[in-house]
Design a protein around this motif. Structure first.
Motif, PDB file in Angstrom:
ATOM      1  N   TYR A   1      45.110  18.548   7.662  1.00  0.00           N
ATOM      2  CA  TYR A   1      45.233  17.091   7.761  1.00  0.00           C
ATOM      3  C   TYR A   1      46.049  16.559   6.589  1.00  0.00           C
ATOM      4  CZ  TYR A   1      43.265  13.033  10.235  1.00  0.00           C
ATOM      5  OH  TYR A   1      43.082  11.929  11.015  1.00  0.00           O
ATOM      6  N   ALA A   2      45.714  17.012   5.377  1.00  0.00           N
ATOM      7  CA  ALA A   2      46.442  16.572   4.180  1.00  0.00           C
ATOM      8  C   ALA A   2      47.900  16.994   4.248  1.00  0.00           C
ATOM      9  CB  ALA A   2      45.780  17.156   2.926  1.00  0.00           C
ATOM     10  N   GLY A   3      48.136  18.196   4.772  1.00  0.00           N
ATOM     11  CA  GLY A   3      49.509  18.675   4.880  1.00  0.00           C
ATOM     12  C   GLY A   3      50.363  17.799   5.770  1.00  0.00           C
TER      13      GLY A   3
ATOM     14  N   LEU B   1      45.435  12.869   0.228  1.00  0.00           N
ATOM     15  CA  LEU B   1      44.725  12.724   1.493  1.00  0.00           C
ATOM     16  C   LEU B   1      43.940  11.419   1.572  1.00  0.00           C
ATOM     17  CD1 LEU B   1      43.675  13.904   4.191  1.00  0.00           C
ATOM     18  CD2 LEU B   1      41.865  15.031   2.868  1.00  0.00           C
ATOM     19  N   HIS B   2      43.181  11.088   0.546  1.00  0.00           N
ATOM     20  CA  HIS B   2      42.278   9.933   0.620  1.00  0.00           C
ATOM     21  C   HIS B   2      43.051   8.626   0.779  1.00  0.00           C
ATOM     22  CE1 HIS B   2      38.385   7.900  -1.046  1.00  0.00           C
ATOM     23  NE2 HIS B   2      38.450   7.872   0.257  1.00  0.00           N
ATOM     24  N   SER B   3      44.224   8.536   0.131  1.00  0.00           N
ATOM     25  CA  SER B   3      45.015   7.303   0.239  1.00  0.00           C
ATOM     26  C   SER B   3      45.519   7.083   1.659  1.00  0.00           C
ATOM     27  CB  SER B   3      46.199   7.343  -0.738  1.00  0.00           C
ATOM     28  OG  SER B   3      47.102   8.387  -0.410  1.00  0.00           O
ATOM     29  N   ALA B   4      45.576   8.162   2.457  1.00  0.00           N
ATOM     30  CA  ALA B   4      45.988   8.042   3.861  1.00  0.00           C
ATOM     31  C   ALA B   4      44.792   7.825   4.781  1.00  0.00           C
ATOM     32  CB  ALA B   4      46.755   9.294   4.289  1.00  0.00           C
ATOM     33  N   LEU B   5      43.687   8.488   4.495  1.00  0.00           N
ATOM     34  CA  LEU B   5      42.504   8.377   5.358  1.00  0.00           C
ATOM     35  C   LEU B   5      41.994   6.946   5.469  1.00  0.00           C
ATOM     36  CD1 LEU B   5      40.438  11.508   4.211  1.00  0.00           C
ATOM     37  CD2 LEU B   5      41.679  11.230   6.366  1.00  0.00           C
ATOM     38  N   VAL B   6      42.083   6.181   4.375  1.00  0.00           N
ATOM     39  CA  VAL B   6      41.539   4.818   4.389  1.00  0.00           C
ATOM     40  C   VAL B   6      42.353   3.880   5.268  1.00  0.00           C
ATOM     41  CG1 VAL B   6      40.437   4.988   2.135  1.00  0.00           C
ATOM     42  CG2 VAL B   6      42.825   4.247   2.271  1.00  0.00           C
ATOM     43  N   GLN B   7      43.503   4.325   5.739  1.00  0.00           N
ATOM     44  CA  GLN B   7      44.318   3.487   6.618  1.00  0.00           C
ATOM     45  C   GLN B   7      43.932   3.657   8.096  1.00  0.00           C
ATOM     46  OE1 GLN B   7      48.559   3.813   5.610  1.00  0.00           O
ATOM     47  NE2 GLN B   7      47.942   4.373   3.533  1.00  0.00           N
ATOM     48  N   SER B   8      42.845   4.375   8.330  1.00  0.00           N
ATOM     49  CA  SER B   8      42.389   4.591   9.705  1.00  0.00           C
ATOM     50  C   SER B   8      41.583   3.410  10.241  1.00  0.00           C
ATOM     51  CB  SER B   8      41.540   5.866   9.777  1.00  0.00           C
ATOM     52  OG  SER B   8      40.409   5.754   8.928  1.00  0.00           O
ATOM     53  N   ARG B   9      41.360   2.381   9.408  1.00  0.00           N
ATOM     54  CA  ARG B   9      40.645   1.183   9.845  1.00  0.00           C
ATOM     55  C   ARG B   9      41.594  -0.007   9.873  1.00  0.00           C
ATOM     56  NH1 ARG B   9      37.715   5.692   9.777  1.00  0.00           N
ATOM     57  NH2 ARG B   9      35.475   5.319  10.005  1.00  0.00           N
ATOM     58  N   GLU B  10      41.328  -0.915  10.811  1.00  0.00           N
ATOM     59  CA  GLU B  10      42.106  -2.149  10.876  1.00  0.00           C
ATOM     60  C   GLU B  10      41.729  -3.051   9.701  1.00  0.00           C
ATOM     61  OE1 GLU B  10      43.274  -4.229  14.738  1.00  0.00           O
ATOM     62  OE2 GLU B  10      41.425  -3.169  15.270  1.00  0.00           O
ATOM     63  N   ILE B  11      42.741  -3.499   9.004  1.00  0.00           N
ATOM     64  CA  ILE B  11      42.508  -4.429   7.896  1.00  0.00           C
ATOM     65  C   ILE B  11      43.498  -5.578   8.026  1.00  0.00           C
ATOM     66  CG2 ILE B  11      42.549  -4.731   5.386  1.00  0.00           C
ATOM     67  CD1 ILE B  11      41.893  -1.758   5.136  1.00  0.00           C
ATOM     68  N   ASP B  12      43.017  -6.791   7.940  1.00  0.00           N
ATOM     69  CA  ASP B  12      43.882  -7.970   8.041  1.00  0.00           C
ATOM     70  C   ASP B  12      44.476  -8.247   6.660  1.00  0.00           C
ATOM     71  OD1 ASP B  12      45.134 -10.345   8.465  1.00  0.00           O
ATOM     72  OD2 ASP B  12      43.499 -11.256   9.603  1.00  0.00           O
ATOM     73  N   TYR B  13      45.722  -7.787   6.475  1.00  0.00           N
ATOM     74  CA  TYR B  13      46.366  -7.901   5.168  1.00  0.00           C
ATOM     75  C   TYR B  13      46.780  -9.327   4.823  1.00  0.00           C
ATOM     76  CZ  TYR B  13      46.493  -2.837   4.868  1.00  0.00           C
ATOM     77  OH  TYR B  13      46.134  -1.515   4.795  1.00  0.00           O
ATOM     78  N   SER B  14      46.691 -10.239   5.779  1.00  0.00           N
ATOM     79  CA  SER B  14      47.047 -11.628   5.476  1.00  0.00           C
ATOM     80  C   SER B  14      45.929 -12.342   4.732  1.00  0.00           C
ATOM     81  CB  SER B  14      47.359 -12.383   6.778  1.00  0.00           C
ATOM     82  OG  SER B  14      46.192 -12.494   7.581  1.00  0.00           O
TER      83      SER B  14
ATOM     84  N   HIS C   1      45.887  17.866  -3.511  1.00  0.00           N
ATOM     85  CA  HIS C   1      46.117  17.442  -2.126  1.00  0.00           C
ATOM     86  C   HIS C   1      45.086  16.409  -1.675  1.00  0.00           C
ATOM     87  CE1 HIS C   1      43.032  20.562  -1.295  1.00  0.00           C
ATOM     88  NE2 HIS C   1      42.762  19.851  -0.210  1.00  0.00           N
ATOM     89  N   ASN C   2      43.896  16.426  -2.286  1.00  0.00           N
ATOM     90  CA  ASN C   2      42.855  15.488  -1.903  1.00  0.00           C
ATOM     91  C   ASN C   2      43.169  14.070  -2.360  1.00  0.00           C
ATOM     92  OD1 ASN C   2      40.382  15.449  -0.454  1.00  0.00           O
ATOM     93  ND2 ASN C   2      39.276  15.056  -2.343  1.00  0.00           N
ATOM     94  N   VAL C   3      43.900  13.948  -3.474  1.00  0.00           N
ATOM     95  CA  VAL C   3      44.330  12.628  -3.960  1.00  0.00           C
ATOM     96  C   VAL C   3      45.296  12.005  -2.947  1.00  0.00           C
ATOM     97  CG1 VAL C   3      45.468  11.385  -5.843  1.00  0.00           C
ATOM     98  CG2 VAL C   3      44.012  13.364  -6.355  1.00  0.00           C
TER      99      VAL C   3
END
Length: 512
Positions: free
Chosen positions: A353-355, A252-265, A248-250
């Motif tokens: 959170y992971a759930g 979870l981490h891929s979702a947690l990192v999306q909590s920051r604004e990142i300019d994908y352009s 579940h931690n694998v």
């Protein structure tokens, strides 16, 4: 900033945000300084290092690291220390390094694609496969949650001097989902600060125990630096490695990192985020390694070579420490219990959170977070209360239950690792951020090692537990289907490029 979107395999259209479940809404994300500033030297240039930006990116790695400090890991640490002494500290260090590699790949997937692992599994695999993966992820989460909640309930029982039985501790721990919902309303950073306090509590508690017991520094250093393994400590060694990778931690981490604004352009901004997340995740797991080292060393010093070494578990560990080291300024029994309670509470909240991410990603659910948290918490709490009522009177029964739960989680590991490695290896998913040949080889070797080690655990467990023709036949049939599904996952992953000849919408837009 570009919207969170991805191309559909069927019609190559970009779905609207309202049709997709997302890890974080745009208003929930942490704003990074300078995110929208123009890059004078080009979009591929990585901005210079900034301590302030590192602080703003710090958080997801520490939430992820809590899975390395849950009660299941602490029990593995204390048993390894009591039975094997300091001799497995080197394995703890390398197991943590392997866990770090897996978690960095998970973060890479989430940052680069703007999707987390559960979402990508739903999009890239056939529907029936994604449903099986979802069921497996939920089972792994329930197994982990039962261990975490029971660990927290044990701590509450000790701290209340036995007034609150195990089932009452489970009910108290169940309320942590309301803490999660309360903190989420105040923003991601408040939630991360709360977990930082819990990690600090664990660090102080177990460091205090370390100071009280005074483990031998020379033996500790040799245990970390010199690999040593004997036939008598194989089971403990397998436990140390096996409980580091949590399925579940694998996710979870891929979702947690999306909590920051990142300019994908801008490719440089994506690489910048990857750099900062790599730093903070590494620091977080170094801290978790030190805390685990404290626990293993304390029990190595106190009980290695004693008659009771093989009988120590979460339930009686504090009492044994109390009998050996007495009260002191603050009874060591309560120091242990406070650390255990912090570990249990923090891991159960991150499990909730992971759930949410696992259920939302696989099923593409659009529902209120409080409702999703209530559903995912109920899935684990109801069986845990039943377990507490049944096993409260027997420490030995709790140990047997823990073995079965370890087996349950070991079975699920390939269903998180294999999709992750297949996805991060594909240019059609990752664009220019796919992992290179050398890293791919190392990652697959680590995955194979972890799967083989857990396979050994399963073989050892079932060889002693499986009796009777009917039970043996059922286990053999299950094993055959299990291995066939793993082979299918690998095959599907390696043939992905032949079926999907397009880049994610974000990367395609960023190249325009």
């Amino acid at each position: 900033m570009l919207p969170h979107s991805n191309m559909s395999r069927e019609d190559n259209q970009v779905p609207l945000l309202s049709d997709q479940d997302v890890a974080y809404e745009s208003g929930e994300k942490v704003h990074i300084l300078g995110i929208n500033e123009p890059d004078e030297e080009g979009s591929s240039v990585v901005p210079p290092f900034s301590w302030k930006k590192l602080w703003l990116f710090t958080g997801p790695g520490f939430l992820m690291s809590i899975a390395f400090l849950d009660p299941g890991n602490l029990e593995g640490d204390l048993q390894a220390g009591a039975i094997a002494g300091y001799s497995l500290l080197w394995l703890l260090m390398w197991a943590t390094a392997m866990g770090l590699l897996v978690q960095l790949l998970s973060a890479r997937l989430g940052v680069t694609t703007g999707r987390h692992l559960a979402e990508l599994c739903r999009e890239e695999y056939p529907t029936w496969v994604s449903m099986v993966l979802w069921v497996m992820a939920e089972l792994a989460l329930i197994g982990a949650d039962i261990q975490e909640v029971i660990g927290s309930a044990i701590a509450i029982k000790i701290l209340s001097n036995g007034i609150l039985p195990l089932w009452a501790g489970v009910v108290v721990t169940a309320s942590d989902c309301f803490i999660l919902l309360f903190l989420e309303n105040y923003g991601v950073r408040k939630l991360e600060a709360f977990f930082a306090v819990l990690i600090a509590t664990m660090a102080v508690s177990f460091a205090w125990m370390f100071g009280e017991t005074k483990p031998t520094g020379t033996e500790l250093l040799l245990g970390v630096l010199i690999p040593k393994l004997s036939s008598k400590t194989i089971k403990q060694a397998v436990g140390v490695v096996g409980c580091i990778i949590m399925p579940h931690n694998v996710f979870l981490h891929s979702a947690l990192v999306q909590s920051r604004e990142i300019d994908y352009s801008k490719k440089g901004r994506v690489q910048e985020a990857l750099n900062y997340y790599s730093i903070e995740s590494t620091v977080a797991l170094i801290i978790s390694f030190i805390i685990n080292l404290f626990v293993m060393s304390v029990f190595a010093k106190a009980f290695y070579g004693t008659e009771i070494a093989s009988s120590i578990g979460l339930v009686n560990a504090g009492q044994y420490l109390q009998e050996k080291y007495g009260g002191g300024l603050f009874p060591i029994l309560y120091i242990w219990s406070i650390g255990l309670l912090a570990a249990g509470q923090s891991s159960t909240i991150t499990g909730t959170y992971a759930g949410q991410f696992i259920m939302g990603g696989f099923l593409n659910l659009r529902m209120k977070k409080w409702l999703r948290a209530l559903i995912t918490r109920s899935c684990a709490i109801i069986p845990t209360i039943v377990v507490a009522l049944v096993f409260d009177t027997s420490d030995a029964a709790l140990d047997v239950l823990n073995e079965w739960l370890n087996v349950l989680q070991s079975i699920q590991i390939p269903f998180a690792l294999i999709p992750l490695l297949c996805l991060v290896s594909k240019e059609q998913i990752m664009g220019t951020f796919k992992i290179g040949p050398a890293l791919k080889i190392v990652a697959w070797l680590v995955a194979a090692l972890v799967i083989v080690i857990n396979g050994y655990l399963l073989l050892d467990f079932f060889s002693s537990e499986v009796t009777g023709v009917i039970f043996t036949t059922v286990v053999c049939a299950f094993t055959g289907a299990y291995l066939a599904f793993i082979v299918y996952l690998v095959y599907w992953g390696f043939t992905l490029s032949a079926r999907r000849q397009m880049l994610p919408a974000k990367l395609a837009q960023g190249m325009e």
